[in-house]
Design a protein around this motif. Structure first.
Motif, PDB file in Angstrom:
ATOM      1  N   GLU A  90       3.966 -42.405-122.645  1.00 43.10           N
ATOM      2  CA  GLU A  90       3.795 -40.985-122.333  1.00 43.10           C
ATOM      3  C   GLU A  90       3.323 -40.870-120.894  1.00 43.10           C
ATOM      4  OE1 GLU A  90       1.575 -38.497-125.010  1.00 43.10           O
ATOM      5  OE2 GLU A  90       2.050 -39.816-126.696  1.00 43.10           O
ATOM      6  N   ILE A  91       3.897 -39.914-120.168  1.00 52.24           N
ATOM      7  CA  ILE A  91       3.521 -39.671-118.776  1.00 52.24           C
ATOM      8  C   ILE A  91       3.141 -38.201-118.628  1.00 52.24           C
ATOM      9  CG2 ILE A  91       4.300 -39.660-116.376  1.00 52.24           C
ATOM     10  CD1 ILE A  91       6.249 -41.892-117.146  1.00 52.24           C
ATOM     11  N   GLN A  92       2.015 -37.956-117.984  1.00 56.82           N
ATOM     12  CA  GLN A  92       1.575 -36.579-117.725  1.00 56.82           C
ATOM     13  C   GLN A  92       0.994 -36.505-116.323  1.00 56.82           C
ATOM     14  OE1 GLN A  92       0.024 -33.804-120.048  1.00 56.82           O
ATOM     15  NE2 GLN A  92       0.951 -34.449-121.965  1.00 56.82           N
ATOM     16  N   THR A  93       1.059 -35.326-115.737  1.00 56.11           N
ATOM     17  CA  THR A  93       0.485 -35.080-114.417  1.00 56.11           C
ATOM     18  C   THR A  93      -0.628 -34.053-114.552  1.00 56.11           C
ATOM     19  OG1 THR A  93       2.614 -35.534-113.367  1.00 56.11           O
ATOM     20  CG2 THR A  93       0.987 -34.336-112.062  1.00 56.11           C
ATOM     21  N   PHE A  94      -1.755 -34.332-113.912  1.00 48.03           N
ATOM     22  CA  PHE A  94      -2.924 -33.455-113.954  1.00 48.03           C
ATOM     23  C   PHE A  94      -3.357 -33.136-112.530  1.00 48.03           C
ATOM     24  CE2 PHE A  94      -2.939 -36.032-117.756  1.00 48.03           C
ATOM     25  CZ  PHE A  94      -3.202 -35.121-118.756  1.00 48.03           C
ATOM     26  N   SER A  95      -3.983 -31.980-112.351  1.00 49.02           N
ATOM     27  CA  SER A  95      -4.514 -31.624-111.036  1.00 49.02           C
ATOM     28  C   SER A  95      -5.859 -32.322-110.843  1.00 49.02           C
ATOM     29  CB  SER A  95      -4.683 -30.110-110.905  1.00 49.02           C
ATOM     30  OG  SER A  95      -5.768 -29.670-111.689  1.00 49.02           O
ATOM     31  N   THR A  96      -6.310 -32.395-109.600  1.00 53.39           N
ATOM     32  CA  THR A  96      -7.592 -33.026-109.311  1.00 53.39           C
ATOM     33  C   THR A  96      -8.748 -32.026-109.335  1.00 53.39           C
ATOM     34  OG1 THR A  96      -7.127 -32.821-106.943  1.00 53.39           O
ATOM     35  CG2 THR A  96      -6.618 -34.937-107.990  1.00 53.39           C
ATOM     36  N   SER A  97      -8.481 -30.806-109.791  1.00 51.99           N
ATOM     37  CA  SER A  97      -9.556 -29.828-109.952  1.00 51.99           C
ATOM     38  C   SER A  97     -10.426 -30.240-111.136  1.00 51.99           C
ATOM     39  CB  SER A  97      -8.975 -28.433-110.206  1.00 51.99           C
ATOM     40  OG  SER A  97      -8.310 -28.417-111.461  1.00 51.99           O
ATOM     41  N   THR A  98     -11.570 -29.630-111.270  1.00 53.36           N
ATOM     42  CA  THR A  98     -12.462 -29.941-112.391  1.00 53.36           C
ATOM     43  C   THR A  98     -11.756 -29.704-113.718  1.00 53.36           C
ATOM     44  OG1 THR A  98     -14.394 -29.349-111.068  1.00 53.36           O
ATOM     45  CG2 THR A  98     -14.687 -29.411-113.450  1.00 53.36           C
ATOM     46  N   HIS A  99     -11.043 -28.599-113.833  1.00 55.02           N
ATOM     47  CA  HIS A  99     -10.316 -28.292-115.064  1.00 55.02           C
ATOM     48  C   HIS A  99      -9.260 -29.363-115.351  1.00 55.02           C
ATOM     49  CE1 HIS A  99      -8.379 -26.059-118.240  1.00 55.02           C
ATOM     50  NE2 HIS A  99      -7.226 -26.146-117.590  1.00 55.02           N
ATOM     51  N   GLY A 100      -8.539 -29.797-114.328  1.00 53.97           N
ATOM     52  CA  GLY A 100      -7.522 -30.823-114.493  1.00 53.97           C
ATOM     53  C   GLY A 100      -8.110 -32.159-114.916  1.00 53.97           C
ATOM     54  N   LEU A 101      -9.243 -32.530-114.322  1.00 59.90           N
ATOM     55  CA  LEU A 101      -9.894 -33.796-114.676  1.00 59.90           C
ATOM     56  C   LEU A 101     -10.441 -33.762-116.099  1.00 59.90           C
ATOM     57  CD1 LEU A 101     -11.725 -34.557-111.320  1.00 59.90           C
ATOM     58  CD2 LEU A 101      -9.604 -35.582-112.179  1.00 59.90           C
ATOM     59  N   LEU A 102     -10.954 -32.614-116.522  1.00 58.68           N
ATOM     60  CA  LEU A 102     -11.420 -32.494-117.902  1.00 58.68           C
ATOM     61  C   LEU A 102     -10.244 -32.571-118.877  1.00 58.68           C
ATOM     62  CD1 LEU A 102     -14.128 -29.702-117.475  1.00 58.68           C
ATOM     63  CD2 LEU A 102     -14.505 -32.141-117.925  1.00 58.68           C
ATOM     64  N   SER A 103      -9.110 -32.003-118.494  1.00 63.72           N
ATOM     65  CA  SER A 103      -7.904 -32.103-119.318  1.00 63.72           C
ATOM     66  C   SER A 103      -7.427 -33.546-119.404  1.00 63.72           C
ATOM     67  CB  SER A 103      -6.785 -31.233-118.750  1.00 63.72           C
ATOM     68  OG  SER A 103      -7.142 -29.879-118.787  1.00 63.72           O
ATOM     69  N   LEU A 104      -7.481 -34.271-118.296  1.00 62.86           N
ATOM     70  CA  LEU A 104      -7.125 -35.682-118.275  1.00 62.86           C
ATOM     71  C   LEU A 104      -8.024 -36.466-119.218  1.00 62.86           C
ATOM     72  CD1 LEU A 104      -5.791 -38.283-117.213  1.00 62.86           C
ATOM     73  CD2 LEU A 104      -7.325 -38.132-115.236  1.00 62.86           C
ATOM     74  N   ASN A 105      -9.317 -36.215-119.158  1.00 63.76           N
ATOM     75  CA  ASN A 105     -10.269 -36.882-120.044  1.00 63.76           C
ATOM     76  C   ASN A 105      -9.958 -36.608-121.520  1.00 63.76           C
ATOM     77  OD1 ASN A 105     -12.746 -38.309-120.697  1.00 63.76           O
ATOM     78  ND2 ASN A 105     -13.568 -36.298-121.209  1.00 63.76           N
ATOM     79  N   ASP A 106      -9.674 -35.363-121.840  1.00 64.84           N
ATOM     80  CA  ASP A 106      -9.339 -35.005-123.227  1.00 64.84           C
ATOM     81  C   ASP A 106      -8.061 -35.712-123.674  1.00 64.84           C
ATOM     82  OD1 ASP A 106     -11.570 -33.379-123.310  1.00 64.84           O
ATOM     83  OD2 ASP A 106     -10.429 -31.527-122.949  1.00 64.84           O
ATOM     84  N   TRP A 107      -7.053 -35.759-122.803  1.00 62.90           N
ATOM     85  CA  TRP A 107      -5.772 -36.385-123.142  1.00 62.90           C
ATOM     86  C   TRP A 107      -5.935 -37.877-123.382  1.00 62.90           C
ATOM     87  CZ3 TRP A 107      -1.979 -39.343-120.249  1.00 62.90           C
ATOM     88  CH2 TRP A 107      -0.737 -39.419-120.879  1.00 62.90           C
ATOM     89  N   LEU A 108      -6.703 -38.535-122.523  1.00 57.89           N
ATOM     90  CA  LEU A 108      -6.922 -39.974-122.678  1.00 57.89           C
ATOM     91  C   LEU A 108      -7.761 -40.281-123.915  1.00 57.89           C
ATOM     92  CD1 LEU A 108      -7.541 -41.104-118.996  1.00 57.89           C
ATOM     93  CD2 LEU A 108      -5.524 -41.575-120.407  1.00 57.89           C
ATOM     94  N   SER A 109      -8.676 -39.400-124.252  1.00 61.57           N
ATOM     95  CA  SER A 109      -9.542 -39.621-125.425  1.00 61.57           C
ATOM     96  C   SER A 109      -8.822 -39.407-126.738  1.00 61.57           C
ATOM     97  CB  SER A 109     -10.756 -38.688-125.355  1.00 61.57           C
ATOM     98  OG  SER A 109     -11.539 -38.994-124.234  1.00 61.57           O
ATOM     99  N   SER A 110      -7.782 -38.585-126.729  1.00 62.81           N
ATOM    100  CA  SER A 110      -7.077 -38.283-127.989  1.00 62.81           C
ATOM    101  C   SER A 110      -6.124 -39.387-128.404  1.00 62.81           C
ATOM    102  CB  SER A 110      -6.305 -36.972-127.869  1.00 62.81           C
ATOM    103  OG  SER A 110      -5.282 -37.094-126.919  1.00 62.81           O
TER     104      SER A 110
END
Length: 54
Positions: A34-54
């Motif tokens: 799976e490949i996803q792109t996230f922004s480096t904003s706080t919201h994007g980094l929190l989304s990245l964290n949630d995606w990796l944790s799931s």
């Protein structure tokens, strides 16, 4: 070569985005990717964290 890890992630960090690829699955089969792109904003980094944790 024998597979040893069931999950791994790679991060390609840029100034405005982070492209993330995860490989996962049973060791005796080809991993799913799976490949996803996230922004480096706080919201994007929190989304990245949630995606990796799931």
């Amino acid at each position: 070569m024998e597979a040893m890890i069931e999950r791994c992630a790679g991060l390609d960090v840029h100034q405005e985005t982070i492209v993330t690829c995860i490989l996962y699955g049973p060791l005796d089969k080809r991993p799913k990717k799976e490949i996803q792109t996230f922004s480096t904003s706080t919201h994007g980094l929190l989304s990245l964290n949630d995606w990796l944790s799931s």
